[in-house]
Enzyme design. Structure first.
Site: not given
Length: 612
Positions: A348-350
């Site tokens: 998720y995301c970074i």
């Protein structure tokens, strides 16, 4: 447009009723103003003490300097031609005069066939109160503000000698400034605040200043803006409450395994790699919104990486450490706990960016432990990375690096404030008005509680991330390295599921789409509704938003893909579940946690409990 008229005109007398704007009890109002000033003194004292005892921190001169430099560059177009500049200024002044003239006429009861009229954008709730139209003073303020905002936007859009990257930055800064100076943000120019102040004889301001003093104290001199009623949530009880155990731990991560909720489970376990900006339980909010619980209910053996909230002792932990002590450590733990070598992994995301880099290195090493990869709002190509990129200039990164090295970490509140600034109209100013002017406690909301539970970041990791990805786009362009290997995303040939969000301001859907072209294997690109969090944490029972699906080819643009994609109402979660099950549908008996075994602790673990 409704005008303001007196009762003698035969019109609705409410349009000129000044009762709500009259002082009811001058003595009580004066007393409460004195109490308010006492609270203001506490605010000033907290702020001053924090600066006297200040620890090294990121200077504010970096963003301000960049803002001024951006406006200076855009203004070159106007300063280069004096006639053009005068015409632009004259146009604004003329608009102000027209608004003033119409306001005077409407105050006198005259009808205007074509009055000067500016409307807020769709979804802008700042001017919803009827008094923004009903009373001439507030209507005038509103019209002047909207006219100025439109003029400022035109001053950015019209120059033809400005490159698109500079124009995007100028748009962002104009929006940031105009959101800050809105009349809805100030005591004497917001009709709701004026009415409530006079109706309560200033008690709202006393409550508001008391809350401001408390929030400044909580932030040790920085404003820790309260966005929700934090007293209503306890991590591990009514949020991040899915049952499980901490099955492994190192100095950077805890690995949590959750109790199964079905009698049989998929043979391949599911490992989730969340971002280390904020905490993992964005995926395990209240039970009805928990992605972790939903995955368990659909037959997955779920493991989650819970990152440490770093302090100065973690200062040298960089990208390589997060890959080895996070992803590699977690994959080994999953295999030890389940006996399965292959796992499905979610980033998720970074966390997804780190997972992508790790998969590219693993592909070169012949490491096939990851069977499929799902990326939630994760960027790998940062060319179109959105407004956060405006804070990643070399000047600002260098200033941030100096401050982080002096302290040993980036304070979590600093990063939280940056993210709030990206959507200041929604995440800053409504709370400033409601909390500190109206004196209203915010409502309890699990997502905003998570948003306020900020985390620190290590200098080595954060500066590397900003320079390598946001500034230089090294991963997409084949210059990034990991474990001594130059990374190519074309080496990642396993099945990939990419979920983006249509209104994502952190990982824009276009940015995620461009990254989809870089993988070497089959890619399922999906675009959900809403933003970076709400678009991902969208349980099916909520029946909200929609998602779009369709293959990604080499030549189409994001706009072309969006126009021709298939649209399905509701959550993307069932679509992902079907995709993942199709990779391998084999099931085994549920992997229950041994009640006789001594684990390292109960979920959600200890790392998640450390507050910034």
């Amino acid at each position: 447009m409704e005008g303001a008229r007196g009762s003698e005109s035969g019109k609705d007398p409410q349009h000129t009723s000044l009762d709500p704007f009259q002082v009811k009890d001058p003595n009580k109002l004066a007393i409460n103003f004195a109490y308010m000033l006492e609270e203001v003194g506490k605010v000033a004292g907290t702020w001053a003490r924090a600066r006297e005892d200040a620890e090294p921190d990121a200077p504010v001169s970096g963003p301000i300097s960049d803002l001024l430099n951006t406006f200076l560059q855009v203004s070159e177009y106007w300063r280069a031609d004096q006639t053009r500049a005068i015409e632009a200024q004259t146009r604004l002044v003329s608009t102000f005069l027209d608004i003033w003239t119409n306001s005077i006429k409407q105050l006198g009861g005259e009808d205007e066939e074509n009055p000067v009229r500016f409307e807020p954008a769709r979804g802008d709730k700042r001017f919803n109160d009827p008094d923004w139209e009903r009373h001439p003073f507030f209507r005038f303020l509103k019209q002047v503000y909207l006219a100025t905002a439109q003029w400022a936007e035109e001053m950015v859009e019209q120059p033809d000698n400005v490159d698109e990257e500079l124009r995007q930055k100028a748009r962002f800064y104009v929006r940031l400034v105009m959101d800050a100076v809105s009349p809805s943000n100030f005591l004497l120019t917001n009709p709701v605040v004026v009415r409530e102040t006079l109706a309560s004889n200033g008690e709202n301001l006393v409550r508001g200043m008391r809350m401001l003093a408390e929030d400044l104290a909580a932030g040790r001199g920085q404003l820790r803006l309260r966005q929700t009623d934090a007293t209503r949530f306890t991590v591990g009880k009514n949020i991040a409450a899915t049952r499980g155990k901490v099955v492994a731990r190192n100095d950077l991560a805890e690995i949590i395994q959750y109790e199964p909720l079905t009698p049989t489970v998929y043979k391949r376990p599911l490992l989730i790699v969340p971002p280390w900006i904020n905490k993992f339980y964005v995926l395990d909010l209240s039970p009805e919104r928990s992605f972790v619980r939903w995955a368990l209910e659909h037959g997955h053996t779920v493991f989650v990486v819970s990152w440490v909230n770093p302090n100065e002792s973690h200062a040298e932990h960089g990208w390589e450490d997060y890959a080895s002590k996070g992803i590699d450590f977690a994959l080994k733990t999953v295999e030890e706990c389940t006996g399965e070598r292959k796992a499905n992994v979610v980033g998720y995301c970074i966390g997804g960016t780190l997972l992508t880099a790790s998969l590219a290195a693993m592909a070169q090493e012949g490491d096939d432990r990851v069977a499929s990869a799902t990326f939630m709002a994760s960027q790998v190509d940062f060319k179109y990375s959105g407004d956060l990129k405006h804070f990643a200039t070399e000047q600002q990164i260098a200033a941030l690096e100096s401050a982080m090295q002096a302290r040993g970490y980036l304070d979590g509140l600093t990063m939280a404030n940056v993210f709030n600034m990206l959507r200041s109209r929604d995440l800053i100013w409504p709370y400033v008005v409601n909390n500190y002017m109206r004196g209203k406690e915010p409502m309890p909301f699990d997502l905003l509680y998570w948003n306020s539970d900020s985390t620190r970041m290590t200098p080595a990791n954060h500066v590397y991330y900003l320079r390598t990805f946001y500034l230089n786009n090294d991963l997409a362009e084949g210059r990034a390295t990991l474990r001594g290997k130059r990374l190519s995303l074309a080496d990642i040939k396993l099945p990939v599921y990419l979920i983006s969000a249509a209104e994502d301001h952190i990982s824009p859907a276009r940015s995620v789409f461009e990254g989809a072209r870089l993988f070497g294997g089959p890619v399922e690109f999906v675009m959900g509704g809403s933003g970076h969090i709400a678009g991902i944490i969208n349980p099916p029972h909520a029946n909200k938003y929609e998602f779009r699906t369709g293959g990604v080819t080499g030549g189409e643009t994001f706009e072309q893909w969006r126009a021709t994609a298939n649209v399905t109402p509701g959550s993307w979660w069932p679509h992902w579940q079907s995709w993942l099950a199709a990779q391998d549908e084999e099931r085994v008996a549920a992997r229950t946690l041994d009640p006789h075994k001594t684990y390292l602790g109960d979920a959600p673990g200890t790392y998640v409990l450390a507050r910034d």
